[in-house]
Design a protein around this motif. Structure first.
Motif, PDB file in Angstrom:
ATOM      1  N   ASP A  75       0.842  -1.198   0.000  1.00 41.32           N
ATOM      2  CA  ASP A  75       0.000   0.000   0.000  1.00 41.32           C
ATOM      3  C   ASP A  75       0.874   1.243   0.000  1.00 41.32           C
ATOM      4  OD1 ASP A  75      -2.467  -1.283  -0.058  1.00 41.32           O
ATOM      5  OD2 ASP A  75      -2.487  -1.568   2.111  1.00 41.32           O
ATOM      6  N   ALA A  76       0.929   1.897  -1.165  1.00 40.74           N
ATOM      7  CA  ALA A  76       1.649   3.160  -1.283  1.00 40.74           C
ATOM      8  C   ALA A  76       0.688   4.306  -1.005  1.00 40.74           C
ATOM      9  CB  ALA A  76       2.247   3.291  -2.679  1.00 40.74           C
ATOM     10  N   LYS A  77       1.226   5.512  -0.924  1.00 41.27           N
ATOM     11  CA  LYS A  77       0.398   6.684  -0.672  1.00 41.27           C
ATOM     12  C   LYS A  77       0.022   7.310  -2.009  1.00 41.27           C
ATOM     13  CE  LYS A  77       1.624   9.183   2.782  1.00 41.27           C
ATOM     14  NZ  LYS A  77       2.411  10.126   3.618  1.00 41.27           N
ATOM     15  N   GLY A  78      -1.281   7.455  -2.243  1.00 34.58           N
ATOM     16  CA  GLY A  78      -1.768   8.045  -3.481  1.00 34.58           C
ATOM     17  C   GLY A  78      -2.146   9.499  -3.304  1.00 34.58           C
ATOM     18  N   SER A  79      -2.784  10.085  -4.333  1.00 32.59           N
ATOM     19  CA  SER A  79      -3.156  11.497  -4.287  1.00 32.59           C
ATOM     20  C   SER A  79      -4.232  11.770  -3.241  1.00 32.59           C
ATOM     21  CB  SER A  79      -3.644  11.947  -5.670  1.00 32.59           C
ATOM     22  OG  SER A  79      -2.639  11.769  -6.639  1.00 32.59           O
ATOM     23  N   GLY A  80      -5.178  10.827  -3.078  1.00 31.87           N
ATOM     24  CA  GLY A  80      -6.257  11.057  -2.138  1.00 31.87           C
ATOM     25  C   GLY A  80      -6.406   9.947  -1.124  1.00 31.87           C
ATOM     26  N   GLY A  81      -5.392   9.144  -0.927  1.00 36.12           N
ATOM     27  CA  GLY A  81      -5.446   8.001  -0.020  1.00 36.12           C
ATOM     28  C   GLY A  81      -4.388   7.004  -0.408  1.00 36.12           C
ATOM     29  N   SER A 126       2.908   8.784 -18.714  1.00 34.74           N
ATOM     30  CA  SER A 126       4.306   9.134 -18.457  1.00 34.74           C
ATOM     31  C   SER A 126       4.450   9.453 -16.977  1.00 34.74           C
ATOM     32  CB  SER A 126       4.721  10.343 -19.302  1.00 34.74           C
ATOM     33  OG  SER A 126       3.932  11.479 -18.962  1.00 34.74           O
ATOM     34  N   VAL A 127       5.681   9.633 -16.553  1.00 34.64           N
ATOM     35  CA  VAL A 127       5.945  10.125 -15.197  1.00 34.64           C
ATOM     36  C   VAL A 127       6.249  11.613 -15.309  1.00 34.64           C
ATOM     37  CG1 VAL A 127       7.473  10.025 -13.197  1.00 34.64           C
ATOM     38  CG2 VAL A 127       6.759   7.919 -14.324  1.00 34.64           C
ATOM     39  N   THR A 128       5.405  12.441 -14.705  1.00 30.09           N
ATOM     40  CA  THR A 128       5.551  13.890 -14.756  1.00 30.09           C
ATOM     41  C   THR A 128       5.541  14.439 -13.340  1.00 30.09           C
ATOM     42  OG1 THR A 128       4.324  13.914 -16.850  1.00 30.09           O
ATOM     43  CG2 THR A 128       4.626  16.025 -15.732  1.00 30.09           C
ATOM     44  N   ASP A 129       6.587  15.172 -13.001  1.00 27.78           N
ATOM     45  CA  ASP A 129       6.699  15.735 -11.646  1.00 27.78           C
ATOM     46  C   ASP A 129       6.531  14.669 -10.574  1.00 27.78           C
ATOM     47  OD1 ASP A 129       7.012  18.307 -12.736  1.00 27.78           O
ATOM     48  OD2 ASP A 129       4.846  18.638 -12.787  1.00 27.78           O
ATOM     49  N   GLY A 130       7.084  13.485 -10.839  1.00 31.54           N
ATOM     50  CA  GLY A 130       7.045  12.406  -9.866  1.00 31.54           C
ATOM     51  C   GLY A 130       5.707  11.710  -9.745  1.00 31.54           C
ATOM     52  N   LYS A 131       4.775  11.966 -10.691  1.00 32.82           N
ATOM     53  CA  LYS A 131       3.462  11.349 -10.657  1.00 32.82           C
ATOM     54  C   LYS A 131       3.186  10.619 -11.974  1.00 32.82           C
ATOM     55  CE  LYS A 131       1.556  15.022  -7.713  1.00 32.82           C
ATOM     56  NZ  LYS A 131       0.516  16.062  -7.609  1.00 32.82           N
ATOM     57  N   VAL A 132       2.329   9.596 -11.904  1.00 32.41           N
ATOM     58  CA  VAL A 132       1.859   8.929 -13.114  1.00 32.41           C
ATOM     59  C   VAL A 132       0.829   9.835 -13.777  1.00 32.41           C
ATOM     60  CG1 VAL A 132       0.613   6.957 -14.056  1.00 32.41           C
ATOM     61  CG2 VAL A 132       2.272   6.618 -12.221  1.00 32.41           C
ATOM     62  N   SER A 133       1.087  10.219 -15.031  1.00 33.01           N
ATOM     63  CA  SER A 133       0.206  11.139 -15.740  1.00 33.01           C
ATOM     64  C   SER A 133      -0.372  10.471 -16.970  1.00 33.01           C
ATOM     65  CB  SER A 133       0.960  12.404 -16.159  1.00 33.01           C
ATOM     66  OG  SER A 133       1.490  13.068 -15.030  1.00 33.01           O
ATOM     67  N   ALA A 134      -1.645  10.727 -17.242  1.00 33.15           N
ATOM     68  CA  ALA A 134      -2.302  10.250 -18.453  1.00 33.15           C
ATOM     69  C   ALA A 134      -2.847  11.446 -19.208  1.00 33.15           C
ATOM     70  CB  ALA A 134      -3.434   9.281 -18.113  1.00 33.15           C
ATOM     71  N   ARG A 139     -10.570  17.708 -20.978  1.00 26.19           N
ATOM     72  CA  ARG A 139      -9.320  17.192 -20.403  1.00 26.19           C
ATOM     73  C   ARG A 139      -9.388  17.127 -18.879  1.00 26.19           C
ATOM     74  NH1 ARG A 139      -5.439  15.778 -23.584  1.00 26.19           N
ATOM     75  NH2 ARG A 139      -5.251  16.615 -25.705  1.00 26.19           N
ATOM     76  N   ALA A 140     -10.223  17.930 -18.276  1.00 24.00           N
ATOM     77  CA  ALA A 140     -10.392  17.852 -16.822  1.00 24.00           C
ATOM     78  C   ALA A 140     -10.951  16.492 -16.419  1.00 24.00           C
ATOM     79  CB  ALA A 140     -11.309  18.971 -16.343  1.00 24.00           C
ATOM     80  N   VAL A 141     -11.598  15.797 -17.376  1.00 18.33           N
ATOM     81  CA  VAL A 141     -12.127  14.461 -17.106  1.00 18.33           C
ATOM     82  C   VAL A 141     -11.180  13.383 -17.615  1.00 18.33           C
ATOM     83  CG1 VAL A 141     -14.068  12.884 -17.472  1.00 18.33           C
ATOM     84  CG2 VAL A 141     -14.485  15.339 -17.281  1.00 18.33           C
ATOM     85  N   THR A 142     -10.709  13.513 -18.862  1.00 18.65           N
ATOM     86  CA  THR A 142      -9.914  12.447 -19.481  1.00 18.65           C
ATOM     87  C   THR A 142      -8.504  12.353 -18.905  1.00 18.65           C
ATOM     88  OG1 THR A 142      -9.144  13.929 -21.257  1.00 18.65           O
ATOM     89  CG2 THR A 142     -11.164  12.683 -21.661  1.00 18.65           C
ATOM     90  N   ASP A 143      -7.886  13.484 -18.621  1.00 19.87           N
ATOM     91  CA  ASP A 143      -6.493  13.503 -18.185  1.00 19.87           C
ATOM     92  C   ASP A 143      -6.417  13.474 -16.659  1.00 19.87           C
ATOM     93  OD1 ASP A 143      -6.252  13.872 -20.879  1.00 19.87           O
ATOM     94  OD2 ASP A 143      -5.339  15.855 -20.768  1.00 19.87           O
ATOM     95  N   PHE A 144      -5.395  12.814 -16.145  1.00 18.25           N
ATOM     96  CA  PHE A 144      -5.248  12.758 -14.691  1.00 18.25           C
ATOM     97  C   PHE A 144      -3.787  12.573 -14.309  1.00 18.25           C
ATOM     98  CE2 PHE A 144      -6.237   8.409 -16.097  1.00 18.25           C
ATOM     99  CZ  PHE A 144      -5.181   7.703 -15.563  1.00 18.25           C
ATOM    100  N   GLN A 145      -3.485  12.915 -13.073  1.00 21.05           N
ATOM    101  CA  GLN A 145      -2.187  12.652 -12.459  1.00 21.05           C
ATOM    102  C   GLN A 145      -2.426  11.899 -11.158  1.00 21.05           C
ATOM    103  OE1 GLN A 145       0.114  16.290 -11.981  1.00 21.05           O
ATOM    104  NE2 GLN A 145       1.291  15.777 -13.790  1.00 21.05           N
ATOM    105  N   GLN A 146      -1.600  10.900 -10.919  1.00 23.61           N
ATOM    106  CA  GLN A 146      -1.747  10.088  -9.715  1.00 23.61           C
ATOM    107  C   GLN A 146      -0.400   9.954  -9.016  1.00 23.61           C
ATOM    108  OE1 GLN A 146      -4.358   8.797  -8.039  1.00 23.61           O
ATOM    109  NE2 GLN A 146      -2.846   8.150  -6.540  1.00 23.61           N
ATOM    110  N   ALA A 147      -0.327  10.462  -7.802  1.00 28.42           N
ATOM    111  CA  ALA A 147       0.901  10.321  -7.012  1.00 28.42           C
ATOM    112  C   ALA A 147       1.004   8.898  -6.473  1.00 28.42           C
ATOM    113  CB  ALA A 147       0.895  11.316  -5.857  1.00 28.42           C
ATOM    114  N   ILE A 148       2.224   8.374  -6.426  1.00 22.84           N
ATOM    115  CA  ILE A 148       2.504   7.073  -5.810  1.00 22.84           C
ATOM    116  C   ILE A 148       3.736   7.276  -4.936  1.00 22.84           C
ATOM    117  CG2 ILE A 148       3.004   4.632  -6.202  1.00 22.84           C
ATOM    118  CD1 ILE A 148       1.685   4.934  -8.950  1.00 22.84           C
TER     119      ILE A 148
END
Length: 242
Positions: free
Chosen positions: A76-82, A174-182, A201-210
């Motif tokens: 269990d890693a730390k994500g953007s919201g949990g 890709s990895v952008t600013d240390g986050k997984v980006s789509a 793009r506010a819906v389709t694109d996202f960044q997820q911290a791990i």
């Protein structure tokens, strides 16, 4: 001549005993290291640990292990919201040094891979409330899957005039600013309505911290594969245990 044969036999026997003792010692060390990692990282299950290189006992005498492989399931890693669960995390540590009491260890460098299932990634990036794209049109991410050629297929559930339609979007990751980006390669056209790109793009694109990966390893690269996203991780001057 007979004395030489006897000497050779003794050397072979002693060599065999050394190999046996060396393998017993490495097996014990791997077990203790696995228990220590489980304790220090608070893991739900014991990881696999493989200490490579021969002989092991001479590495111990030098205080440095050349190569140590660690495998962790369901981390269990730390994500953007949990938290976000990593199905498989495999790391190879190089230049592992430990103190005389064996209570702490560091590594000069590490490389490895981590895999996150699409279902787990969807839970992390899916928003509870649909976003409004235009008057009477809302959308949310309803599914993630392999899109081929190292890309992710993002399924949008679009509600238009009281009907819900599924709209697929192929996205590069890709990895952008240390986050997984789509990011969507191209934006879908929904009905005959021209939608503002930033709203779509506010819906389709996202960044997820791990974050909070073991020993402080970081994301390096990411690629979509059939059963999830595969992330390359790397690190240097790592604090392992203690």
């Amino acid at each position: 001549m007979r004395a030489l044969r006897i000497l050779l036999i003794i050397v072979v026997i002693l060599g065999g005993l050394f190999v046996i003792a060396d393998r017993i010692a490495v097996n014990i060390a791997e077990g203790k290291a696995a228990d220590k990692i489980r304790e220090s990282e608070g893991l739900p299950s014991t990881p696999s640990v493989s200490i490579n290189g021969f002989p092991f006992l001479t590495q111990v005498a030098d205080g440095t292990l050349d190569d140590v492989e660690i495998g962790i399931k369901n981390y269990d890693a730390k994500g953007s919201g949990g938290s976000i669960r990593i199905a498989d995390l495999d790391a190879e540590m190089h230049g592992v040094k430990f103190d005389s009491s064996y209570s702490s260890a560091t590594a000069d460098s590490a490389t490895g891979t981590a895999r996150i299932s699409y279902a787990e990634l969807l839970k992390a990036v899916q928003k509870q409330d649909p976003a409004q794209l235009a008057p009477g049109i809302t959308a949310t991410i309803s599914g993630l899957s392999y899109g081929g050629d190292g890309k992710v297929k993002v399924e949008l559930a679009v509600k238009l005039l009281g009907r819900t339609v599924n709209v697929p979007v192929i996205s590069s990751i890709s990895v952008t600013d240390g986050k997984v980006s789509a990011k969507a390669d191209s934006l879908p056209r929904i009905g005959a309505v021209d939608l503002a790109e930033n709203r779509v793009r506010a819906v389709t694109d996202f960044q997820q911290a791990i974050d909070d990966l073991p020993a402080g390893i970081k994301l390096d690269n990411v690629e979509a594969v059939k059963d999830g996203i595969e992330i390359s991780v790397t690190g240097s001057d790592l604090h392992l245990v203690g």
